[in-house]
Design an enzyme around this catalytic site. Structure first.
Site, short mmCIF file in Angstrom:
data_model
loop_
_atom_site.label_atom_id
_atom_site.label_comp_id
_atom_site.label_asym_id
_atom_site.label_seq_id
_atom_site.Cartn_x
_atom_site.Cartn_y
_atom_site.Cartn_z
N GLU A 114 0.81 -1.22 0.00
CA GLU A 114 0.00 0.00 0.00
C GLU A 114 0.85 1.28 0.00
OE1 GLU A 114 -2.96 -0.01 3.09
OE2 GLU A 114 -3.52 -2.08 2.72
N GLU A 124 -4.98 -8.73 1.29
CA GLU A 124 -5.59 -8.34 2.56
C GLU A 124 -7.07 -8.13 2.34
OE1 GLU A 124 -4.22 -4.89 4.72
OE2 GLU A 124 -2.12 -5.43 4.39
O1 IFM Z 1 -3.79 -2.69 9.39
C1 IFM Z 1 -3.83 -2.25 8.07
C2 IFM Z 1 -2.65 -2.81 7.29
O2 IFM Z 1 -1.45 -2.46 7.87
C3 IFM Z 1 -2.67 -2.27 5.88
N1 IFM Z 1 -3.95 -2.47 5.27
C4 IFM Z 1 -5.13 -2.09 6.01
C5 IFM Z 1 -5.10 -2.71 7.38
C6 IFM Z 1 -6.36 -2.34 8.17
O3 IFM Z 1 -6.50 -0.98 8.29
#
Ligand code: IFM
Length: 450
Positions: free
Chosen positions: A165, A353
């Site tokens: 990200e 994720e």
């Molecule tokens: O915790 C974060 C992660 O570090 C990156 N993606 C989103 C998750 C939830 O906010």
């Protein structure tokens, strides 16, 4: 209806070093920008610091045991740059290398495939002192770090992610709410340009290592925006900004199509924000990757009226996170199609994720969090749409649930619990939530009835 997933579909869980490892001052680890940022009053909710978090550094065996018991096929974790190189470059911290060696060995002994991210937001503080990502030297710093990782773990890990990200660096350099807490739009735009070039250089380096079984990719989160009132100027402008100017288009366009998009270029020109680029940068950024990692949480409906109402509420002291946004799990399906149709993504896609949060105001007992039907309902919905995208022929190879454990959720600390395992942050005991048991069943059946 039975939702059955393809054979060999990878069901995983994800975490990140700064959020779960703890042991912030042990065995030679250097400081990260988050260690420092969290100590500035008011930056992290309730003044929490990521010194201990889930203490995975000491409890990784217990966590691998949990994963094995749940049937997890792959664990997505990140290396902590300051644990490997305390000053960011130069001397390697052997104790840090040894820790990851132990973790990876333990995963493999338990039949769990490691999926390793090089950078998940924890820049060494020593590099921030030299300007961090805004300094073009950061490309060289990152490549040096990537080389240490590939030299040590190249033959141990088959799934590599350069960056998780990239937008988080904008939140840290342009918006000030993430580490290192800067609010310099121009510097932030430069930082992100450098970071993208660093990604491409790391991919080139990876290719030069000739690791026959290993694959490399990048993770870009997509929060697809659409105008709440189609045709409404304000809503349309907000959606455009959310998608192209300060969202996924900023990264996907240079990664897959080449160069910045027309919309972003126009915005840069009009606002004097065009980052300095060197010849060859855009070719480097577009260096072919082996897979794309999608972090998906929600689709966003932009409604300017609604945004104003929320802002007023925030100003009146309602807090940032009091209102849960509307859930749009179906947006994952749209996103998958957009990846293929707009960005011509032709490499395999992993959902690297996805998950749901529970808010912890500190006044609810553990049992409250263990029963999490809303999370299960949300996951089911995501899986249904994912299944449909796979049925359409999109090459989706796996899914990583965020997260194995409740952990340190950046600027809100432990206020947001994303785990399928409950973490008691006083005793560090882990307990399955009902969603963990449900996920175990899904993995065992390679799908679900619903
Ligand atoms: O915790 C974060 C992660 O570090 C990156 N993606 C989103 C998750 C939830 O906010």
């Amino acid at each position: 209806m039975k939702y059955e997933f393809p054979d060999n579909f990878i069901w995983g869980v994800a975490t990140a070093a700064q959020q779960v490892e703890g042991a912030a001052f042990e065995d030679g680890r250097g400081l990260s920008i988050w260690d420092v940022f969290a100590r500035i009053p008011g930056k992290v909710k309730d003044g929490q610091v990521p010194d201990v978090t889930c203490d995975q550094y000491h409890r990784y065996e217990e966590d691998v045991k949990l994963m094995k018991d749940l049937g997890i096929k792959s664990y997505r974790f990140s290396f902590s740059w300051p644990r490997i190189l305390p000053d960011g470059t130069g001397k390697v911290n052997q104790a840090g290398v040894d820790y990851y060696r132990r973790l990876i060995r333990c995963l493999k002994e338990n039949g769990i495939e490691p999926n390793a991210t090089m950078y998940h937001w924890d820049l060494p503080w020593q590099l921030q002192l030299k300007g961090g990502w805004g300094n073009r030297e950061s490309i060289r710093w990152f490549t040096e770090y990537a080389k240490v990782l590939l030299d040590n773990f190249g033959s141990e890990v088959n799934l590599w992610v350069t960056f998780n990200e990239p937008i988080a660096t904008y939140v840290g350099y342009g918006m000030g709410t993430f580490a290192p807490g800067l609010t310099d739009e121009k510097y932030a735009r430069q930082a992100l340009h450098n970071l993208l070039v660093a990604h491409g250089e790391a991919v080139k380096l990876f290719r030069s290592c000739r690791l026959p079984d290993a694959k490399i990719g990048i993770v870009v989160d997509i929060w697809k925006h659409r105008a709440g009132r189609p045709g409404n100027e304000e809503d349309e402008a907000a959606a455009l900004k959310g998608n192209e100017i300060a969202g996924y288009g900023w990264f996907l366009h240079p990664l897959f199509l080449g160069g910045y998009s027309e919309e972003l270029t126009k915005y840069y020109t009009e606002n004097g924000l065009t980052p300095a680029a060197e010849p060859g940068d855009f070719e480097t950024i577009k260096e072919p990757i082996d897979f794309y990692g999608l972090n998906f949480y929600n689709g966003i409906v932009d409604n300017a009226e609604e945004a104003r109402r929320r802002a007023e509420k925030r100003q009146a002291g309602g807090g940032n996170y009091q209102d849960k946004p509307e859930q749009h799990p179906e947006a994952i399906y749209e996103v998958m199609h957009m990846l293929v149709e707009k960005y011509h993504v032709s490499v395999p896609i992993y959902v690297t994720e996805n998950g749901a949060l529970q808010l912890d105001f500190g006044d609810r007992p553990k049992e409250y969090f263990l029963d999490d039907p809303d999370r299960v309902a949300y996951l089911k919905e995501v899986f249904r749409w994912l299944h449909k995208a796979i049925a359409d022929g999109i090459d989706i190879r796996g899914y990583y649930l965020w997260s194995l454990l409740d952990n340190f959720e950046w600027n809100v600390g432990t206020f947001m619990r994303y785990g399928i395992c409950y973490t008691d942050f006083r005793t560090l005991e882990r307990t399955y939530k009902n969603s963990a048991l449900w996920y175990r069943q899904v993995i065992g059946d390679n799908g679900f009835e619903g």
